[in-house]
Design a protein around this motif. Sequence first.
Motif, PDB file in Angstrom:
ATOM      1  N   THR A 231       0.774   5.626   0.608  1.00  0.00           N
ATOM      2  CA  THR A 231       0.008   6.467   0.971  1.00  0.00           C
ATOM      3  C   THR A 231      -0.061   7.568  -0.204  1.00  0.00           C
ATOM      4  N   GLU A 232      -1.221   8.368  -0.361  1.00  0.00           N
ATOM      5  CA  GLU A 232      -1.385   9.251  -1.169  1.00  0.00           C
ATOM      6  C   GLU A 232      -0.371  10.369  -1.223  1.00  0.00           C
ATOM      7  N   ARG A 233       0.388  11.112  -0.236  1.00  0.00           N
ATOM      8  CA  ARG A 233       1.622  11.933  -0.546  1.00  0.00           C
ATOM      9  C   ARG A 233       3.131  11.196  -0.841  1.00  0.00           C
TER      10      ARG A 233
ATOM     11  N   GLN B 272       3.816   6.166  13.730  1.00  0.00           N
ATOM     12  CA  GLN B 272       2.777   5.153  13.012  1.00  0.00           C
ATOM     13  C   GLN B 272       4.316   3.548  13.538  1.00  0.00           C
TER      14      GLN B 272
ATOM     15  N   GLU C 170       0.506  -1.152  -0.157  1.00  0.00           N
ATOM     16  CA  GLU C 170       0.037  -0.119  -0.238  1.00  0.00           C
ATOM     17  C   GLU C 170       0.988   1.499  -0.328  1.00  0.00           C
TER      18      GLU C 170
ATOM     19  N   ARG D 187       2.837  -1.005   4.473  1.00  0.00           N
ATOM     20  CA  ARG D 187       2.580   0.367   3.784  1.00  0.00           C
ATOM     21  C   ARG D 187       3.570   1.373   3.527  1.00  0.00           C
TER      22      ARG D 187
ATOM     23  N   ASP E 102       4.851   5.402   2.760  1.00  0.00           N
ATOM     24  CA  ASP E 102       5.046   6.538   3.442  1.00  0.00           C
ATOM     25  C   ASP E 102       5.721   7.878   2.857  1.00  0.00           C
TER      26      ASP E 102
END
Length: 288
Positions: free
Chosen positions: A90-92, A265, A88, A115, A117
């Motif tokens: 993140t959008e940023r 996180q 996955e 994920r 980030d």
Amino acid sequence: MLNDASVDPGHANPGYRAAVLGSPIAHSLSPVLHNSGYLAAGLADWSYSRIECTADDLPRIVGEAGPEFRGFSVTMPAKFAALEFADEVTERARAIGSANTLVRIDPDKPSAGWRADNTDCEGLLAALDELTRGEPIRSAVVVGAGGTARPALWALAQLGAVRIHVLNRSDRAAELADLTDSIDVTFSTFDTDIAAATVAADVVVSTVPSQAIEAYVNDLAHAPVLDVIYNPWPTPLAVRAASHGYNTVGGLVMLAGQSYSQFEQFTGVPAPREAMREALFAHVASQH
């Protein structure tokens, strides 16, 4: 098997672990930030170390990490590999195009994957806030168009900048187009009138080594300066800008700022920000 460059023998089998991946990695200050955070937050069963890791190594190292590993900080040259490896994103991180953070999607189900980030942008936001003391940023000069320039552009856009002048030795406009669609961005080489650009700017953000802009320091130092370099500090650019009466902020503020969200996180616990920042600055001061 993980090639851990700095595991404390007293923590050979801690309850939970995190680490920073990169190459070379021995100089990384991330363990200072995270381990001081664990201490301040009372997380006695957590430890954080350094692991030598190239881009090619990352899939193996993260893929073989035991369930005790809850997250990884990622530095160069593995940031792009981290984005590609993740299940996955993140959008940023997708917008910036690289990842400095990998965290388990479900800590109770290691098979759920990772994920990605990018918290570098939070480090830039923290540094810019300290630099401007909350004053709005409408225009900026960004020096460089590499990996750190991308989160810088993202952060400036989030803060409402509408005009950004990117200075770089080569034209990277096409590579950065996805980050600059909503901003009036000018791309130019160092042959342009640099002084005019910086005089008109609210801030100058330098993302390149000091030696790369040695010949341009006088022209760049006409606005508050965020220089992502922290060793050695102050940089020639920061010294010159300060001599003109402008605020300056260095990379240590950015480094601390990007670590807080990582800490949260990884652990699920609010980051003890002041303790982490104080430990970082005290450690660096002790080395001089």
